[in-house]
Design a protein around this motif. Structure first.
Motif, short mmCIF file in Angstrom:
data_model
loop_
_atom_site.label_atom_id
_atom_site.label_comp_id
_atom_site.label_asym_id
_atom_site.label_seq_id
_atom_site.Cartn_x
_atom_site.Cartn_y
_atom_site.Cartn_z
N PHE A 18 5.72 -1.55 54.96
CA PHE A 18 6.97 -1.37 55.69
C PHE A 18 7.62 -0.03 55.33
O PHE A 18 8.18 0.65 56.20
CB PHE A 18 7.93 -2.52 55.39
CG PHE A 18 7.48 -3.84 55.93
CD1 PHE A 18 7.68 -4.16 57.27
CD2 PHE A 18 6.85 -4.76 55.12
CE1 PHE A 18 7.27 -5.37 57.78
CE2 PHE A 18 6.42 -5.98 55.63
CZ PHE A 18 6.62 -6.28 56.96
N ILE A 19 7.55 0.33 54.06
CA ILE A 19 8.08 1.65 53.65
C ILE A 19 7.31 2.77 54.34
O ILE A 19 7.90 3.76 54.80
CB ILE A 19 8.02 1.79 52.12
CG1 ILE A 19 8.92 0.74 51.45
CG2 ILE A 19 8.42 3.19 51.69
CD1 ILE A 19 8.84 0.75 49.93
N SER A 20 5.99 2.62 54.41
CA SER A 20 5.17 3.62 55.08
C SER A 20 5.54 3.76 56.56
O SER A 20 5.66 4.87 57.09
CB SER A 20 3.69 3.26 54.93
OG SER A 20 2.87 4.18 55.63
N LEU B 219 2.84 9.06 52.35
CA LEU B 219 4.24 8.71 52.08
C LEU B 219 5.02 9.95 51.66
O LEU B 219 5.38 10.12 50.49
CB LEU B 219 4.31 7.64 50.99
CG LEU B 219 3.75 6.25 51.36
CD1 LEU B 219 3.73 5.34 50.14
CD2 LEU B 219 4.58 5.62 52.47
N LEU C 76 8.69 -1.10 64.07
CA LEU C 76 9.77 -1.59 63.21
C LEU C 76 10.85 -2.30 64.01
O LEU C 76 11.39 -3.32 63.56
CB LEU C 76 10.38 -0.42 62.43
CG LEU C 76 9.56 0.11 61.25
CD1 LEU C 76 10.21 1.34 60.66
CD2 LEU C 76 9.39 -0.96 60.19
N ILE D 23 5.66 -4.81 50.49
CA ILE D 23 6.72 -3.89 50.90
C ILE D 23 6.19 -2.51 51.27
O ILE D 23 6.72 -1.86 52.19
CB ILE D 23 7.78 -3.79 49.78
CG1 ILE D 23 8.50 -5.14 49.62
CG2 ILE D 23 8.79 -2.70 50.08
CD1 ILE D 23 9.52 -5.15 48.52
N VAL D 24 5.16 -2.04 50.57
CA VAL D 24 4.68 -0.67 50.80
C VAL D 24 4.34 -0.38 52.25
O VAL D 24 4.69 0.68 52.78
CB VAL D 24 3.48 -0.37 49.87
CG1 VAL D 24 2.75 0.91 50.31
CG2 VAL D 24 3.95 -0.22 48.44
N ALA E 256 4.93 -5.40 45.82
CA ALA E 256 4.60 -4.03 46.19
C ALA E 256 3.61 -4.00 47.35
O ALA E 256 3.75 -3.20 48.29
CB ALA E 256 4.04 -3.28 44.99
N PHE F 10 8.42 3.02 57.93
CA PHE F 10 9.77 3.58 58.03
C PHE F 10 9.76 5.09 57.82
O PHE F 10 10.38 5.84 58.60
CB PHE F 10 10.68 2.90 57.00
CG PHE F 10 12.08 3.42 57.00
CD1 PHE F 10 12.96 3.11 58.03
CD2 PHE F 10 12.54 4.23 55.97
CE1 PHE F 10 14.26 3.59 58.04
CE2 PHE F 10 13.84 4.71 55.96
CZ PHE F 10 14.70 4.39 57.00
N ILE F 11 9.06 5.55 56.79
CA ILE F 11 9.02 7.00 56.52
C ILE F 11 8.31 7.74 57.64
O ILE F 11 8.75 8.81 58.09
CB ILE F 11 8.33 7.25 55.16
CG1 ILE F 11 9.19 6.68 54.03
CG2 ILE F 11 8.09 8.74 54.95
CD1 ILE F 11 8.56 6.81 52.66
N TRP G 46 8.43 12.18 52.55
CA TRP G 46 9.70 12.17 53.27
C TRP G 46 9.83 13.47 54.07
O TRP G 46 9.57 14.56 53.56
CB TRP G 46 10.85 12.05 52.30
CG TRP G 46 12.17 11.80 52.98
CD1 TRP G 46 13.10 12.74 53.34
CD2 TRP G 46 12.69 10.54 53.40
NE1 TRP G 46 14.16 12.15 53.95
CE2 TRP G 46 13.95 10.79 54.01
CE3 TRP G 46 12.23 9.23 53.32
CZ2 TRP G 46 14.75 9.79 54.53
CZ3 TRP G 46 13.02 8.23 53.85
CH2 TRP G 46 14.26 8.50 54.44
N CYS H 148 5.48 3.98 65.23
CA CYS H 148 5.98 3.29 64.03
C CYS H 148 7.43 2.84 64.23
O CYS H 148 7.81 1.76 63.79
CB CYS H 148 5.88 4.21 62.82
SG CYS H 148 4.19 4.53 62.27
#
Length: 274
Positions: A26-28, A44, A246, A23-24, A20, A30-31, A46, A242
């Motif tokens: 990268f998720i941040s 975070l 990425l 990964i978090v 977690a 991406f969003i 959407w 961002c």
């Protein structure tokens, strides 16, 4: 039995927490990249409408094709040369063990203790005196030298554990030192060499400090180094920044995911031998 089950559950929980934490971010990214341009996304969340065009805009604005080509050229110049030199040196220090080899090995170990930030200023003046500033050679030559301490120590650790019986049998059959190296030891060293190549690829691709200090033209840098110029242009546009980050990170993630088995295999092989 209860203790074993408890340890297994504890290990699983720790792995999930570490995953977690990894990964978090990268998720941040991406969003955030999907939010409208020139906005400040609140955590975070959407977006109501995903702006996928941000990636296309970042790709064009950062001139990603030119940066990709520049990074590939630098990789092709750095990684094979560094691998070749490190393999030859590691074989000599770890298997042939010449006179004075221990002193040379200690010198390489000392090289591991030198921080890049401590040598960047004299390195700048040396590259300037050589007339290589603002060229890809300003990155290629220093990177090969800076990778040598770790690469040689890595390969020596592999060759020092190779059985001497193989070399003795080859010598009896009339093999020269070069044949011994190329036909016997190199094929057996594929896991160590491939894992070292992955590491050098990732470190070269992600090189930022040298690229910013020694090369002023963003199109002559690595993709990570060009992020500095991209940030200067789009630093206030968080979603676009961002998206560009990425795009720059994606090739390294793909390489690691594709070759992760070889990398882990080499690490496990080294741990078993050691």
């Amino acid at each position: 039995m209860i203790v074993a089950a408890r340890e297994r559950w504890l290990g699983t929980i720790l792995l999930v927490i570490l995953m977690a934490i990894t990964i978090v971010p990268f998720i941040s990214l991406f969003i955030t990249a999907l939010h409208p341009q020139r906005t400040y996304p609140p955590g975070l969340t959407w977006p109501e409408t995903a702006h996928w065009e941000n990636f296309a805009i970042a790709f064009q604005s950062a001139r990603m094709l030119e940066l990709l080509w520049s990074s590939v050229l630098i990789e092709l110049a750095v990684v094979p040369v560094a691998i070749l030199i490190a393999t030859l040196a590691g074989f000599a220090l770890g298997h042939l063990r010449p006179a004075g080899g221990r002193v040379v090995f200690i010198v390489f170990l000392l090289g591991l203790t030198l921080p890049l930030e401590g040598i960047i200023v004299p390195l700048y003046y040396q590259i300037r005196d050589m007339g290589l500033l603002n060229t890809r050679w300003a990155l290629i030559l220093p990177l090969i030298g800076l990778f040598m301490p770790f690469a040689v120590v890595w390969m020596r650790a592999h060759f020092v554990n190779m059985p001497t019986e193989l070399s003795e049998a080859a010598r009896v059959d009339g093999a020269t030192t070069w044949q011994l190296f190329w036909r016997i030891h190199v094929p057996l060293s594929t896991p160590a060499i491939s894992s070292l190549a992955i590491l050098l690829f990732l470190w070269t691709w992600n090189q930022f400090l040298l690229a910013v200090v020694l090369v002023s033209d963003p199109t002559q840098r690595t993709m990570a180094g060009a992020l500095g110029a991209f940030q200067g242009q789009w630093g206030t546009d968080i979603p676009l920044l961002c998206a560009g980050s990425l795009l720059i990170l994606t090739p390294t993630l793909i390489v690691f995911l594709v070759f992760q088995r070889q990398f882990v295999s080499a690490l496990l092989q080294g741990s078993l031998k050691g």
